[in-house]
Design a protein around this motif. Sequence first.
Motif, PDB file in Angstrom:
ATOM      1  N   PHE A 265       0.732  -1.191  -0.006  1.00  0.00           N
ATOM      2  CA  PHE A 265      -0.141   0.081   0.101  1.00  0.00           C
ATOM      3  C   PHE A 265       0.948   1.278  -0.144  1.00  0.00           C
ATOM      4  O   PHE A 265       0.405   2.283  -0.418  1.00  0.00           O
ATOM      5  CB  PHE A 265      -1.005   0.037   1.218  1.00  0.00           C
ATOM      6  CG  PHE A 265      -0.024   0.172   2.476  1.00  0.00           C
ATOM      7  CD1 PHE A 265      -0.039   1.525   3.009  1.00  0.00           C
ATOM      8  CD2 PHE A 265       0.005  -0.759   3.454  1.00  0.00           C
ATOM      9  CE1 PHE A 265       0.873   1.613   4.132  1.00  0.00           C
ATOM     10  CE2 PHE A 265       0.651  -0.506   4.780  1.00  0.00           C
ATOM     11  CZ  PHE A 265       0.980   0.727   4.853  1.00  0.00           C
ATOM     12  N   ALA A 266       2.219   0.991   0.352  1.00  0.00           N
ATOM     13  CA  ALA A 266       3.073   2.400   0.472  1.00  0.00           C
ATOM     14  C   ALA A 266       3.174   2.682  -0.988  1.00  0.00           C
ATOM     15  O   ALA A 266       3.638   3.927  -1.323  1.00  0.00           O
ATOM     16  CB  ALA A 266       4.379   1.956   0.880  1.00  0.00           C
ATOM     17  N   ASP A 267       2.844   1.812  -2.047  1.00  0.00           N
ATOM     18  CA  ASP A 267       3.082   2.624  -3.440  1.00  0.00           C
ATOM     19  C   ASP A 267       2.255   3.375  -3.731  1.00  0.00           C
ATOM     20  O   ASP A 267       2.292   4.177  -4.738  1.00  0.00           O
ATOM     21  CB  ASP A 267       3.035   1.097  -4.303  1.00  0.00           C
ATOM     22  CG  ASP A 267       4.323   0.309  -4.365  1.00  0.00           C
ATOM     23  OD1 ASP A 267       5.300   0.809  -3.806  1.00  0.00           O
ATOM     24  OD2 ASP A 267       4.179  -0.740  -4.695  1.00  0.00           O
ATOM     25  N   LEU A 268       1.039   3.475  -3.046  1.00  0.00           N
ATOM     26  CA  LEU A 268       0.172   4.595  -3.328  1.00  0.00           C
ATOM     27  C   LEU A 268       0.492   5.966  -2.759  1.00  0.00           C
ATOM     28  O   LEU A 268      -0.107   7.198  -3.303  1.00  0.00           O
ATOM     29  CB  LEU A 268      -1.126   4.388  -2.437  1.00  0.00           C
ATOM     30  CG  LEU A 268      -2.179   3.361  -3.178  1.00  0.00           C
ATOM     31  CD1 LEU A 268      -3.070   2.795  -1.945  1.00  0.00           C
ATOM     32  CD2 LEU A 268      -2.591   3.681  -4.373  1.00  0.00           C
ATOM     33  N   MET A 269       1.804   6.046  -2.109  1.00  0.00           N
ATOM     34  CA  MET A 269       2.211   7.246  -1.873  1.00  0.00           C
ATOM     35  C   MET A 269       3.504   7.761  -2.776  1.00  0.00           C
ATOM     36  O   MET A 269       4.504   8.454  -2.329  1.00  0.00           O
ATOM     37  CB  MET A 269       2.886   7.400  -0.163  1.00  0.00           C
ATOM     38  CG  MET A 269       1.762   7.369   0.702  1.00  0.00           C
ATOM     39  SD  MET A 269       0.852   8.956   0.296  1.00  0.00           S
ATOM     40  CE  MET A 269       2.159  10.056   0.897  1.00  0.00           C
ATOM     41  N   ARG A 270       3.499   7.069  -3.734  1.00  0.00           N
ATOM     42  CA  ARG A 270       4.459   7.391  -4.939  1.00  0.00           C
ATOM     43  C   ARG A 270       3.915   8.258  -6.136  1.00  0.00           C
ATOM     44  O   ARG A 270       2.796   8.230  -5.972  1.00  0.00           O
ATOM     45  CB  ARG A 270       5.352   6.259  -5.577  1.00  0.00           C
ATOM     46  CG  ARG A 270       5.944   5.341  -4.488  1.00  0.00           C
ATOM     47  CD  ARG A 270       6.281   4.040  -5.213  1.00  0.00           C
ATOM     48  NE  ARG A 270       7.123   3.053  -4.194  1.00  0.00           N
ATOM     49  CZ  ARG A 270       8.325   3.000  -3.696  1.00  0.00           C
ATOM     50  NH1 ARG A 270       9.161   4.102  -4.072  1.00  0.00           N
ATOM     51  NH2 ARG A 270       8.707   2.115  -2.819  1.00  0.00           N
TER      52      ARG A 270
END
Length: 307
Positions: A265-270
């Motif tokens: 889900f951290a990839d949504l902050m890219r």
Amino acid sequence: MSRAETSSRAEGSSRTEEAPRIEEARRANPLWPLGLFRSELLTTFRRWRTLALLGVLAAVPVLVGVAVKIETGDGSTAGGPGGGGPAFISQITNNGLFLVFTALAATLPFFLPMAVGVVAGDALAGEANAGTLRYLLVAPAGRSRLLLTKYATVLVFCLAATLVVAVSALAVGALLFPLGDLTTISGTRIGFGEGLVRALLIALVVAASLIGVAALGLFVSTLTNSGIAAMATTVGLLTTVQILDQIPQLSALHPYFFSHYWLSFADLMREPVHWEDLTRNLGLQALYAAVFGSAAWARFTAKDITA
């Protein structure tokens, strides 16, 4: 007699007394499945165990936020000299919204799946243990409908538990730290409004990441008439899978473990968003839901219900 046994017997007695009214309402109301779903939701979220689980989840962001506030009171960086610790923790002092991401990253490996495992494991086994399961199966087609209702209720709990963590973290972050524009992992700046939208999307992805756990717990719940045994087995399987996911020698199997892509889900902050691992995670959860959901249906529809 223990307090837990007394509570279980009281709930079983209440269900037994309501059985004739449930049957009458079922025959008279074509919207019975919706009524059953509503009844299951109320029963689940009124239990003290469920409220206690949600309370623990809500407390995690508070503890993290207070710890970061104390640690950075002298101007040092959160997470120690190197800025280590859970994902996003070093950014909390600059923007309280990062506490949402940090809290979800901290609770997803253990607290959230454990809570879901407890609720899912008790879904059917708890009814059988209380002697109320047979009163819910008052029609020939009742088993499939009841199973779907139980699973839908667990999925609602997945969403509710995730939102409890996110909302608690947002409130604590707003109280202890400044809010405003934030920097993505890619180094670009986005507005606070867009950051809130991404926080909501991340919460939804985290909730969806628990779909496989919910199906696994429901399957385990069909294998026993003991709610405690079902809950313990589900949580034990969760722990075992996550341990196996950390063993390098099993790297070939890692992509097939339901927990492997949880932190994607951290990839949504890219910027732009990296969708590869996100889609793999959602596809893997759907696969686990299909496999263990089918296994739960096959087991439950053929099971001899005596309680």
